[in-house]
Design an enzyme around this catalytic site. Structure first.
Site, PDB file in Angstrom:
ATOM      1  N   LYS A  56       1.033  -1.062   0.010  1.00  0.00           N
ATOM      2  CA  LYS A  56       0.433   0.100   0.126  1.00  0.00           C
ATOM      3  C   LYS A  56       0.613   1.073   0.018  1.00  0.00           C
ATOM      4  O   LYS A  56       1.700   1.024   0.268  1.00  0.00           O
ATOM      5  CB  LYS A  56      -1.223   0.206   1.534  1.00  0.00           C
ATOM      6  CG  LYS A  56      -0.661   0.342   2.357  1.00  0.00           C
ATOM      7  CD  LYS A  56      -1.287   0.828   3.668  1.00  0.00           C
ATOM      8  CE  LYS A  56      -2.166   2.236   2.773  1.00  0.00           C
ATOM      9  NZ  LYS A  56      -1.103   3.254   3.381  1.00  0.00           N
ATOM     10  N   THR A  67       1.495   6.032   5.499  1.00  0.00           N
ATOM     11  CA  THR A  67       2.619   4.604   5.567  1.00  0.00           C
ATOM     12  C   THR A  67       1.852   4.245   3.952  1.00  0.00           C
ATOM     13  O   THR A  67       2.097   3.590   3.405  1.00  0.00           O
ATOM     14  CB  THR A  67       1.703   4.032   7.026  1.00  0.00           C
ATOM     15  OG1 THR A  67       1.710   4.911   8.170  1.00  0.00           O
ATOM     16  CG2 THR A  67       1.579   2.548   6.714  1.00  0.00           C
TER      17      THR A  67
END
Lengths: 441, 441
Positions: free
Chosen positions: B204, B215
């Site tokens: 991701k 993140t």
């Protein structure tokens, strides 16, 4: 693409920076005169050549400079460094600045051109190694020597040098490139002897039009008598706390230079590193350099916010600065400030990835982060993180009030020592992207 | 505010990234199964819990991970580090990832929550210290344990684990936050023994909605038999050349983690650092990690360009990387690429202020900078700087052609050695500022 109406509205409220930040009068140090000319290097016919000249003859002048650490140093940087090395900073009586062409990435021929300009000034001064040169503007192109050299000679031959307010302001104009206002400040200070001295500073800021660099130039002159080595030490320290504590986009050019001339036209004892007054002078010059450097941030491209990042109670100055710089350069923090969002997470994150010198500088249970009101409104401090704990129920109305202001302060209290560093930055806006991404179309 | 029509037009040609970068089928390593669920942490009802489980029992599995160096490490990072330290990377059989809440800046209670989640998985696996945990999403808030724990137990109790394509793609969906497409890749490779092994990776990327962090999570699983220490060494090296060579905005979050599980479900000899095959495996895994990392850049917020910065013939890898990173993070370079401007000055400037390990890495008379065509068009290379000399008469039409492409390559040949580093970055756009500055209104 989505550019929301609210942001466009905010940004459209243009600030009249000229009215706010350009003085209408000034006092200037004794024994300096300046001259400017439009040589035609700037195609719009604006002033593009400026000369600062020491005309005091009561004692030798002192010069100092701090240069860019970029590995591709422009020719004028190399030549000016050389002059300071050869002379030890003594008897430098002129600074010649041209704008519109940076004389950077120009190889041997660029060095020859820079030396020739210094030579023309030296000849007119009747001295050797008495001139610093500086250039700002397009890189990769030769200076138009056919325009600059005759113009420079003419200034001396016609004795065009003056010391009135308008001439100093024109000097600030002459060194500008994409600056939206000329940057000129003056200030007086008194030492224990009761005598008053004057500081004048001009600067140009971080603007760029292809293929310009965001060159940062600053010149400070004073009538204080001080040795070259004390002046260099003072300027180094002042620059570390001023011009090296500002961020527009974190880039550093081939031409960045901060220089200082002190002619001792005020006839008092010469100050050196061991003088009683040295610390006071250093403080004065540092604060003055900070004021000048802040004008560069105020003129940051497309910026709508002027942000002071204040890191205090640090273990040492170096880490305070590393943390302040990390916050100030973070694209995420800068866009959050533009969006007027009290985003403590991005600030904390930028603190967390700062490459510290000493890991003890940061203790995640001692850190406090706040926004501080820059006007007199109360409560002055809006706490975002207290002893490492995010305050999830902050007063949103107060946050909006603070973040709507043009001047913001982010306060980081590390709680691990007693040193501090202030850094000045601006927000990252749609207009910044427009200016820097779209100048071709 | 001026947002010019030409840029808005360019940006409005949206790229269908899902169609381009999401596979429609895949082969997956033997002996792994996955499960996902929408626990309600994501308010839109999307998948927000994912579990990777090793079901191979022929030998102990190996695990490795590279964690964020941010000083504010999130609870799951600390807990997963602990698990790897205690076990030496042996016998770790599950990774539990939740999205929507990062469990970062949550103090002791956050650690307790992360340990409890690992504990629930361990209990169901009938093992101690067999689970890595990871979280991504909003920071400063506690995990909704009442939602996550029952959902996690349910996956095990109902034996919801599967190994088909749709389940793997759902896993990539379950770890996403503001990603615009799920990131899943698979690949096979053969070793000298003639046996085929499989790699699958999910990731991701760097998206954020207040107060999310950008993140970066990446998980790679393989059925290769390899020792934990060889796996850790390989992942460290692969990460340094992949996930640590990408830039969206240069920020690094509290939760960034790249981890890898190898279960040895393919029954061949176990590879260690001294095996003949080690170098080949390392090369395979590095290239695979690069492909996965590139997807994160492709999904860079608001980006319109995918840019490979290739620094070659450097004295050492470290300086090649420092220079590539300096170019990749430069706001001025990134906006110039957005504006499709062949601005060699900004590239050279970013090279010049890179903080090199060895000053010999850079020789201003040996440096070459070019744009390289990423399609098959000719001439392949457009030289901007040759042996330190800027090419002022470049073919503007060709420059426009190259810069109009979605994929760009900047080639820097330092000419001082034989090492190289590739970095991947994206442009800085109006849309980036909109996404990150204006999510509140």
């Amino acid at each position: 693409m989505k550019v929301t109406f609210s942001l466009m509205q905010k940004a459209s409220k243009q600030i009249d920076k000229f009215a706010l930040y350009v003085p209408k009068s000034g006092v200037f140090p004794k024994g300096f005169k300046v001259a400017t000319q439009a040589t035609g290097v700037k195609k719009n016919g604006n002033l593009d050549l400026g000369i600062i000249r020491n005309v005091n003859t009561s004692r030798p002048s002192s010069a100092a400079a701090v240069f860019t650490t970029n590995k591709f140093k422009a020719a004028p940087v190399l030549v000016s460094k050389e002059v300071l090395e050869v002379t030890g900073g003594e008897n430098v009586d002129a600074i010649v600045v041209n704008s519109g062409c940076a004389n950077a990435v120009t190889g041997e021929v660029g060095l020859k051109d820079a030396r020739e300009i210094a030579g023309v000034a030296n000849q007119n001064l009747g001295k050797q190694n008495a001139t610093l040169v500086m250039s700002t503007g397009v890189i990769g192109q030769r200076l138009s020597m056919d325009k600059i050299v005759p113009a420079l000679s003419q200034q001396f031959e016609t004795n065009a040098f003056k010391d009135d307010f308008e001439s100093w302001l024109n000097l600030a104009r002459a060194i500008s490139t994409t600056d939206t206002f000329p940057k000129l400040i003056s200030s007086n200070f008194k030492l224990a002897n009761g005598t008053e001295y004057t500081l004048t500073g001009i600067a140009k800021g971080a603007g760029m039009i292809c293929p310009n660099m965001a060159t940062l130039l600053g010149f400070i002159v004073t009538d204080l008598p001080i040795t070259p080595s004390a002046l260099q030490k003072m300027l180094r320290s002042a620059t570390d706390r001023s011009f090296n504590c500002i961020s527009v986009d974190g880039d550093m050019s081939t031409n960045d230079t901060i220089s200082m001339l002190a002619n001792g036209a005020v006839d008092t004892a010469v100050i050196d590193e061991n003088s009683q007054d040295f610390v006071q002078v250093q403080t004065q010059v540092t604060e003055f350099a900070q004021r000048l450097a802040q004008l560069v941030v105020r003129d940051g491209e497309g910026s709508t916010k002027f942000v002071t990042v204040n890191v205090k109670n640090a273990l040492n100055f170096k880490d305070a600065k590393i943390i302040a710089e990390s916050i100030s350069n973070s694209m995420l923090v800068k866009t959050a400030l533009y969006g007027q969002d009290a985003n403590w997470g991005r600030i904390l994150c930028a603190i967390g990835y700062a490459k510290l010198d000493n890991l003890q500088s940061l203790d995640d249970k001692k850190i406090n982060v706040s926004f501080v009101a820059t006007d007199n409104s109360e409560p002055k401090e809006l706490k975002l993180i207290v002893d490492g704990v995010p305050q999830l129920d902050i007063d949103e109305a107060r946050a909006s009030e603070l973040l709507a202001q043009q001047d913001l302060e982010v306060l980081v209290d590390l709680g691990t020592g007693s040193e501090e560093c202030q850094f000045w930055t601006c927000d990252l806006t749609h207009e910044y992207v427009t200016i820097n991404g779209d100048y071709r179309s």
